[in-house]
Write an enzyme that holds these catalytic residues in place. Sequence first.
Site, PDB file in Angstrom:
ATOM      1  N   TRP A   1       0.808  -1.223   0.000  1.00 41.11           N
ATOM      2  CA  TRP A   1       0.000   0.000   0.000  1.00 41.11           C
ATOM      3  C   TRP A   1       0.838   1.269   0.000  1.00 41.11           C
ATOM      4  CZ3 TRP A   1      -1.496  -4.553   2.111  1.00 41.11           C
ATOM      5  CH2 TRP A   1      -2.790  -5.009   1.825  1.00 41.11           C
TER       6      TRP A   1
ATOM      7  N   CYS B   1      -6.910  -4.393  -1.601  1.00 39.65           N
ATOM      8  CA  CYS B   1      -8.111  -5.088  -1.149  1.00 39.65           C
ATOM      9  C   CYS B   1      -9.018  -5.548  -2.287  1.00 39.65           C
ATOM     10  CB  CYS B   1      -8.897  -4.236  -0.153  1.00 39.65           C
ATOM     11  SG  CYS B   1      -9.674  -2.756  -0.842  1.00 39.65           S
TER      12      CYS B   1
ATOM     13  N   HIS C   1     -13.267  -0.157   1.329  1.00 39.85           N
ATOM     14  CA  HIS C   1     -12.608  -1.441   1.567  1.00 39.85           C
ATOM     15  C   HIS C   1     -13.473  -2.528   0.944  1.00 39.85           C
ATOM     16  CE1 HIS C   1     -10.246  -4.611   3.115  1.00 39.85           C
ATOM     17  NE2 HIS C   1     -11.074  -4.977   4.061  1.00 39.85           N
TER      18      HIS C   1
ATOM     19  N   ASP D   1     -12.935 -11.968   4.516  1.00 37.41           N
ATOM     20  CA  ASP D   1     -12.016 -10.922   4.061  1.00 37.41           C
ATOM     21  C   ASP D   1     -10.616 -11.509   3.946  1.00 37.41           C
ATOM     22  OD1 ASP D   1     -10.650  -8.627   3.471  1.00 37.41           O
ATOM     23  OD2 ASP D   1     -11.532  -7.429   5.072  1.00 37.41           O
TER      24      ASP D   1
ATOM     25  N   TYR E   1      -6.151   4.970  -0.624  1.00 34.44           N
ATOM     26  CA  TYR E   1      -7.559   4.710  -0.336  1.00 34.44           C
ATOM     27  C   TYR E   1      -7.764   4.156   1.066  1.00 34.44           C
ATOM     28  CZ  TYR E   1      -7.162  -0.372  -0.784  1.00 34.44           C
ATOM     29  OH  TYR E   1      -6.840  -1.702  -0.585  1.00 34.44           O
TER      30      TYR E   1
END
Length: 752
Positions: free
Chosen positions: A287, A323, A386, A409, A582
């Site tokens: 990220w 994600c 997300h 997830d 994000y």
Amino acid sequence: MNPNRNGSGYNNWISSLRTDYARSLASRNLDESDVPQPPSDALTVERTHWYIKDNAKSHNTIKFDLVHDKKEPKPILRRGQTFYLAIRFHKDFDVDKDRVVLNFKFGPKPSVQKGTLAVVSIQNQKFTKTKDDWDCRIDAGARGKDLVVQVYIPASAMVGIWHLDVRSGVQDTSRSTAMNLFSDTTDCYVLFNPWCKDDTVYMEDEVKRDEYITNDKGKVYVGAYRRSRGRPWAYGQFDDVVLPVAVYILELSRVADTERGNPVKVVRGISAGVNDIDDEGILVGRWDGEYNDGVPPYQWTGSARIIEEFVKNGFKPVKYGQCWVFSAITTTICRALGIPCRSVTNFVSAHDTNSSLTIDKFFDKEGNELEGGPDGENWDSIWNFHVWNDVWMARPDLPPGYGGWQAIDATPQEESDHKMQCGPVSLAAVRRGDIGLNYDAPFVFAEVNADVMHWGEDPESDWGWSRMKMNSYHIGRQILTKFAGKDDDDGDEDQEDVVGEYKSEEGSNAERLAIHNAIRGSRRAQQYYEYRKDIKEDVVFDLIDIDKIMVGEPFKVKVVVKNESDEKRTLSAYLSARSIYYTGVNVALIKKAEGNFTLEPKQSQDIALTVQYTEYWKKLVEQCMMKIYAICRVQETGQTWTDEDDFQVEKPKLTIEAPNEADTKNLCEITFSFTNPLDLPLTQCHLSADGAGLMRPRAINLKKEVPAKGKFTHTIKIQPRIHGERKLIATFNSKELFDINGTKTITVKKPQ
């Protein structure tokens, strides 16, 4: 010597040699052992026939590439229904004299007691056992040397690769109980069956079943809350590389063989195995914008290319994902295994790091925010969006009423049972605030329904801080997924907001009751909901939201302030505009303004900050997200106000020109184009294209620049592979402008 010195391919080859040598030795030992031999007139098997395509049609697996493989087609079956199998012997089969037993084996140590070994005798023309058992009947088509049987797979059977042994002897056991052994090396895949009412993943609605199981293309929603967009994605669950890797993932995540018939355990294993943290799964997350040793997440257009890279790299994790990529891979794996699955995007998503069910911001006496909180350990965050997954199943492990959609997830965030995994969490439990139910309900509840709390330094409080403000409506603004049965290449008319499945309407009695129900289950949350009510709040603030801007345009941060008291108020104010990932993590400060001013009684005033295109464009990162942050403090009363707004800088759309119809015999020409909105050329250009059934995934490095304000065009030729309605998905990226997407639906006709 370093075992990896010669590379993963060499190591895999060595491993296969070891396996082959061990198998050969075991076979020789068996042949030479002094064990009873079957009578000379006992049947011996010459070969088996799986009726691969015929079974695939009735089992809804005909779309799998492995079924159509020209060299080694694989039987792909669904549990809870029957399939046909033929066995050819060296002589005619006689049911009264010949004894034939089928052994279906699962895993390295098949066991009848554990449900990983099925022993099925062939002796009846009707099924005789219950639906919970493997069963077999002789089909009317059996004759002579060819024995045709219909085998029933129970709806609780383990999901994955099964193998078949055929044992043949004589019915007269007084002569001998020994039997000839024929080991079929065919990999037979058994999948979950959402078409079967006895299967725990049964989905009655045909339109939804088609969307969440058989649709191999779709959208993953990204962007800012008010300006979301559907990012096209080729799931490709039927591609030849996918199903073997889906089974391998369950090995990686160490789902026990005995648990592979339980979708609860299987999806939990998938959530762990898709990421690389504990088990070196498919994808590495990153990220920070540094992707030089891998592929930037925004360059991927589909799952098949990532999974191919995983296999080609010797089953080493692929770099990189975020994600929405983790979620898309999870969708692919679940649908391949037969579990109804959808990617869902939560806009304004909370990441609660201390199980307080709140997102906490701390301010000192001067109104300055403390990064990390008072002890440096509070790293709660709010992601612009997300993406995770919902999977459909019954939940016999929970009280009645908690089946249906379950959240999982695969993005690594917080450990659960000492692994980076999350779910399955019943959406019904989240909606009711029942956070005590398995698995990870508090974490998912906070993601969609946490309250945002502002804390002020307070020496009179037992722990030094008192709550100044609570925002109960900021988190979980929208939860989007692709609408079942709808398809929109040009816009997002095919989106569906499923926020109502996660929580009641914001501010309603039911929603607040769910919050209070959840708080009762968390001692830490009870502490955080203590409230100081003695601060006077007589100045009103309103941060004007920014709807959208196109790349190249300026924007303005504006706060309207009104003193509603009968006394003068002195204020300090701070406005800033930042480029962010994000996930809510700051990248760079673009511009800020701060100062003090005075408001007379009942007076209003605007404070503003204007940001030009030249000030922000070089600081944009993927997703092109901006955060506006405003902090104001009233000196006379101690009132502190903070607010924030996120928005996305929009980019042009990639146009794809292609014929509406094509066939598998002729090349098809595809042209990609868009107009560069920037007043500088685009360099280091790259095009990614994917389309299940149309083409293998391609990554094209373009050896040309796009002029400032000029038009980009590039043409390729493809040979469609499989007939039916297919979707081409492409993404353009450059150093200056990236993640330009487009889709085109093409109908591939059957060859004449």
